[in-house]
Scaffold this motif. Structure first.
Motif, mmCIF file in Angstrom:
data_model
loop_
_atom_site.group_PDB
_atom_site.id
_atom_site.type_symbol
_atom_site.label_atom_id
_atom_site.label_comp_id
_atom_site.label_asym_id
_atom_site.label_seq_id
_atom_site.Cartn_x
_atom_site.Cartn_y
_atom_site.Cartn_z
ATOM 1 N N GLU A 30 0.833 -1.202 0.000
ATOM 2 C CA GLU A 30 0.000 0.000 0.000
ATOM 3 C C GLU A 30 0.868 1.253 0.000
ATOM 4 O OE1 GLU A 30 -3.580 2.238 -0.002
ATOM 5 O OE2 GLU A 30 -3.162 0.122 -0.428
ATOM 6 N N LEU A 31 1.952 1.246 0.788
ATOM 7 C CA LEU A 31 2.866 2.388 0.787
ATOM 8 C C LEU A 31 3.477 2.600 -0.587
ATOM 9 C CD1 LEU A 31 4.890 2.112 4.141
ATOM 10 C CD2 LEU A 31 3.285 3.920 3.489
ATOM 11 N N ALA A 32 3.897 1.511 -1.228
ATOM 12 C CA ALA A 32 4.495 1.625 -2.555
ATOM 13 C C ALA A 32 3.489 2.168 -3.562
ATOM 14 C CB ALA A 32 5.019 0.264 -3.005
ATOM 15 N N ALA A 33 2.258 1.659 -3.493
ATOM 16 C CA ALA A 33 1.221 2.137 -4.416
ATOM 17 C C ALA A 33 0.930 3.609 -4.181
ATOM 18 C CB ALA A 33 -0.055 1.304 -4.241
ATOM 19 N N ARG A 34 0.858 3.992 -2.897
ATOM 20 C CA ARG A 34 0.604 5.403 -2.593
ATOM 21 C C ARG A 34 1.758 6.275 -3.052
ATOM 22 N NH1 ARG A 34 -3.142 7.052 2.206
ATOM 23 N NH2 ARG A 34 -4.855 5.646 1.771
ATOM 24 N N GLY A 35 2.995 5.768 -2.898
ATOM 25 C CA GLY A 35 4.151 6.530 -3.359
ATOM 26 C C GLY A 35 4.103 6.746 -4.856
ATOM 27 N N ARG A 36 3.725 5.708 -5.608
ATOM 28 C CA ARG A 36 3.618 5.846 -7.063
ATOM 29 C C ARG A 36 2.495 6.808 -7.420
ATOM 30 N NH1 ARG A 36 4.689 0.269 -6.650
ATOM 31 N NH2 ARG A 36 2.457 -0.236 -6.769
ATOM 32 N N ASP A 37 1.382 6.703 -6.732
ATOM 33 C CA ASP A 37 0.264 7.617 -7.003
ATOM 34 C C ASP A 37 0.665 9.060 -6.730
ATOM 35 O OD1 ASP A 37 -1.377 5.582 -7.776
ATOM 36 O OD2 ASP A 37 -2.464 5.439 -5.875
ATOM 37 N N GLN A 38 1.336 9.280 -5.586
ATOM 38 C CA GLN A 38 1.722 10.653 -5.268
ATOM 39 C C GLN A 38 2.730 11.185 -6.274
ATOM 40 O OE1 GLN A 38 4.033 11.510 -1.731
ATOM 41 N NE2 GLN A 38 2.881 13.388 -1.385
ATOM 42 N N GLU A 39 3.661 10.326 -6.707
ATOM 43 C CA GLU A 39 4.641 10.776 -7.694
ATOM 44 C C GLU A 39 3.950 11.193 -8.983
ATOM 45 O OE1 GLU A 39 8.745 9.190 -9.862
ATOM 46 O OE2 GLU A 39 7.888 8.105 -8.175
ATOM 47 N N ARG A 40 2.942 10.421 -9.394
ATOM 48 C CA ARG A 40 2.188 10.792 -10.607
ATOM 49 C C ARG A 40 1.458 12.118 -10.398
ATOM 50 N NH1 ARG A 40 1.221 5.128 -10.920
ATOM 51 N NH2 ARG A 40 -0.721 5.332 -9.760
ATOM 52 N N LEU A 51 2.319 14.538 -8.355
ATOM 53 C CA LEU A 51 3.308 15.621 -8.315
ATOM 54 C C LEU A 51 3.804 15.963 -9.714
ATOM 55 C CD1 LEU A 51 5.365 14.563 -5.162
ATOM 56 C CD2 LEU A 51 3.852 16.552 -5.363
ATOM 57 N N GLU A 52 4.013 14.949 -10.545
ATOM 58 C CA GLU A 52 4.435 15.216 -11.923
ATOM 59 C C GLU A 52 3.341 15.961 -12.688
ATOM 60 O OE1 GLU A 52 5.610 11.604 -13.789
ATOM 61 O OE2 GLU A 52 7.470 11.414 -12.622
ATOM 62 N N HIS A 53 2.092 15.561 -12.458
ATOM 63 C CA HIS A 53 0.976 16.252 -13.110
ATOM 64 C C HIS A 53 0.922 17.713 -12.672
ATOM 65 C CE1 HIS A 53 -2.947 16.813 -14.955
ATOM 66 N NE2 HIS A 53 -3.419 17.264 -13.806
ATOM 67 N N LEU A 54 1.120 17.961 -11.378
ATOM 68 C CA LEU A 54 1.141 19.328 -10.860
ATOM 69 C C LEU A 54 2.267 20.127 -11.515
ATOM 70 C CD1 LEU A 54 0.400 21.608 -8.880
ATOM 71 C CD2 LEU A 54 1.820 20.457 -7.167
ATOM 72 N N ALA A 55 3.453 19.526 -11.627
ATOM 73 C CA ALA A 55 4.588 20.229 -12.238
ATOM 74 C C ALA A 55 4.279 20.612 -13.680
ATOM 75 C CB ALA A 55 5.840 19.355 -12.177
ATOM 76 N N ARG A 56 3.638 19.735 -14.423
ATOM 77 C CA ARG A 56 3.296 20.048 -15.814
ATOM 78 C C ARG A 56 2.275 21.191 -15.882
ATOM 79 N NH1 ARG A 56 5.660 15.987 -18.678
ATOM 80 N NH2 ARG A 56 5.894 14.020 -17.540
ATOM 81 N N GLU A 57 1.322 21.173 -14.973
ATOM 82 C CA GLU A 57 0.341 22.259 -14.955
ATOM 83 C C GLU A 57 1.007 23.590 -14.605
ATOM 84 O OE1 GLU A 57 -3.945 20.215 -14.006
ATOM 85 O OE2 GLU A 57 -2.748 20.903 -12.303
ATOM 86 N N SER A 79 -4.962 20.452 -7.940
ATOM 87 C CA SER A 79 -3.866 19.499 -8.120
ATOM 88 C C SER A 79 -2.978 19.433 -6.884
ATOM 89 C CB SER A 79 -3.027 19.879 -9.348
ATOM 90 O OG SER A 79 -3.779 19.739 -10.529
ATOM 91 N N VAL A 80 -2.799 20.568 -6.223
ATOM 92 C CA VAL A 80 -2.010 20.605 -4.988
ATOM 93 C C VAL A 80 -2.648 19.709 -3.933
ATOM 94 C CG1 VAL A 80 -1.516 22.089 -2.996
ATOM 95 C CG2 VAL A 80 -0.855 22.821 -5.281
ATOM 96 N N GLN A 81 -3.961 19.796 -3.786
ATOM 97 C CA GLN A 81 -4.660 18.973 -2.795
ATOM 98 C C GLN A 81 -4.544 17.493 -3.141
ATOM 99 O OE1 GLN A 81 -8.634 20.570 -2.650
ATOM 100 N NE2 GLN A 81 -8.098 22.088 -1.092
ATOM 101 N N GLN A 82 -4.677 17.187 -4.409
ATOM 102 C CA GLN A 82 -4.602 15.783 -4.837
ATOM 103 C C GLN A 82 -3.206 15.215 -4.601
ATOM 104 O OE1 GLN A 82 -5.456 14.997 -9.035
ATOM 105 N NE2 GLN A 82 -6.703 13.257 -8.411
ATOM 106 N N ALA A 83 -2.181 16.050 -4.795
ATOM 107 C CA ALA A 83 -0.801 15.586 -4.638
ATOM 108 C C ALA A 83 -0.327 15.621 -3.197
ATOM 109 C CB ALA A 83 0.130 16.434 -5.507
ATOM 110 N N GLY A 84 -1.076 16.288 -2.315
ATOM 111 C CA GLY A 84 -0.637 16.413 -0.934
ATOM 112 C C GLY A 84 0.639 17.223 -0.802
#
Length: 379
Positions: free
Chosen positions: A154-164, A166-172, A185-190
């Motif tokens: 679950e931690l690994a999955a959450r880490g991958r989700d958060q990384e995605r 954060l990358e989406h936020l950076a592109r925006e 996007s900030v809220q979604q990325a934490g």
């Protein structure tokens, strides 16, 4: 649960003992839960109300499966699957694996005490008690291992989700998205927004290594066109940032409010296109200003320096260099001569030529145009 099943094959509780133990399941489960509440601080409030009831039922189910195993009637799997999901759930509830392992240790101790207290009076032979203990702790070990696996996954999955996210936020951010879109996007990325962000361009292969030396809240992309990477560094101390990036091929844009970091990125991109030698855009602001509109700058030079076009190329070049030095040194002849490595009399002679070519050389508007026109030797 291969290890527990091997232990179970060495022990088969008779029906009388199993019946006695099953009758105490509810009491045993309640004692386990109460001990966890008392001894593991992370669960002090988590096991009250509906959650407490859910956990008590889960403990009773695990104990029931254990008794099936001990009596040779277990078909396997269910308790391990439940333990795996429990580990995943602990991540969602914000608890560490250490807390869950502590709960398992407490549960194992209390379970053994209660089960032994029921098995011995029911007539379990003394020689089988040790096997019973081994089975109990092997079972708990395998449950805790299943929970640890669920927690890690679950931690690994959450880490991958958060990384995605954060990358989406950076592109925006680089695209200059609207503030309301960015906030969502900030809220979604934490991600905690800083006051400012500074864009750093560098080769894509250097992006992740450089990121690891910076503020952990830095946003990173390493898959932009032309093998380019970008770092968006929060609230950067500029001099420290430049030192941290000394060994890397970077272009550092200006700091901007975090929602406007696209402007920092755009300036870094333009600086890189202007010259491969620019690292800190703040040290090249005149060049960047004069190159902001290349066509307009070319038109300004052509109009302002038109009187030089009639001269031989070498002469025009010398006079333009003299005019540039004269404007930059505010007409101080000795300083102009030193900058050009010529005699002051040579400067005087050339300035006479320039004044004849530019009769309005004393006009502020003419001085402004000429200063801009000769501000860069080449763009």
């Amino acid at each position: 649960m291969s290890h527990a099943f091997r232990r179970a094959s060495e022990l088969a509780l008779d029906e009388k003992t199993v019946t006695a133990l099953r009758s105490a399941l509810k009491t045993t489960a309640d004692e386990i839960v109460q001990a966890i509440i008392d001894e593991v601080p992370s669960y002090a409030n988590a096991l009250s109300g509906r959650m407490g009831g859910t956990i008590r039922r889960a403990v009773r189910t695990a104990l029931g499966h254990y008794l099936d195993l001990a009596s040779g009637n277990a078909t396997g799997g269910d308790a391990g699957d439940a333990a795996y999901e429990l580990g995943r759930g602990e991540v969602r509830d914000g608890r560490s694996m250490d807390a869950l392992l502590s709960a398992y240790r407490v549960g194992a101790r209390v379970a053994w005490r209660c089960l032994a207290a029921g098995a011995v009076p029911a007539g379990l032979p003394a020689g089988e008690v040790a096997k019973f203990a081994e089975l109990t702790f092997a079972y708990i070990d395998e449950l805790s291992a299943a929970s640890a696996a669920g927690h890690a996954d679950e931690l690994a999955a959450r880490g991958r989700d958060q990384e995605r996210h954060l990358e989406h936020l950076a592109r925006e951010l680089l695209a200059g998205a609207r503030p309301d879109v960015l906030l969502a996007s900030v809220q979604q990325a934490g991600w905690q927004p800083p006051v400012s962000l500074t864009a750093v361009l560098l080769p894509a292969a250097q992006a992740r290594p450089a990121y690891r030396t910076l503020d952990p809240s830095t946003l990173v992309l390493d898959d932009l066109p032309d093998a380019t990477g970008v770092l968006l560094v929060p609230d950067a101390d500029r001099s420290r940032l430049m030192r941290q990036l000394t060994e890397r091929s970077v272009v550092v844009g200006p700091p901007r409010p975090w929602t406007r970091v696209s402007a920092s990125y755009a300036r870094a991109v333009r600086a890189r296109s202007l010259s491969p030698d620019i690292r800190d855009t703040e040290e090249h602001l005149p060049d960047l200003v004069l190159s902001a509109d290349v066509d307009a700058f070319a038109d300004l030079r052509a109009r302002a320096l038109a009187p030089l076009r009639a001269l031989p190329a070498a002469t025009a070049r010398r006079l333009e260099e003299t005019l540039r030095a004269w404007l930059l040194h505010q007409g101080r002849r000795d300083e102009v001569a030193a900058a050009l490595f010529v005699h002051p009399q040579t400067v005087r002679y050339r300035m006479q030529q320039l004044r004849s070519l530019f009769p309005e050389l004393a006009s502020p508007q003419r001085v402004l145009e000429l200063t801009l026109a000769v501000g860069l030797r080449a763009v």
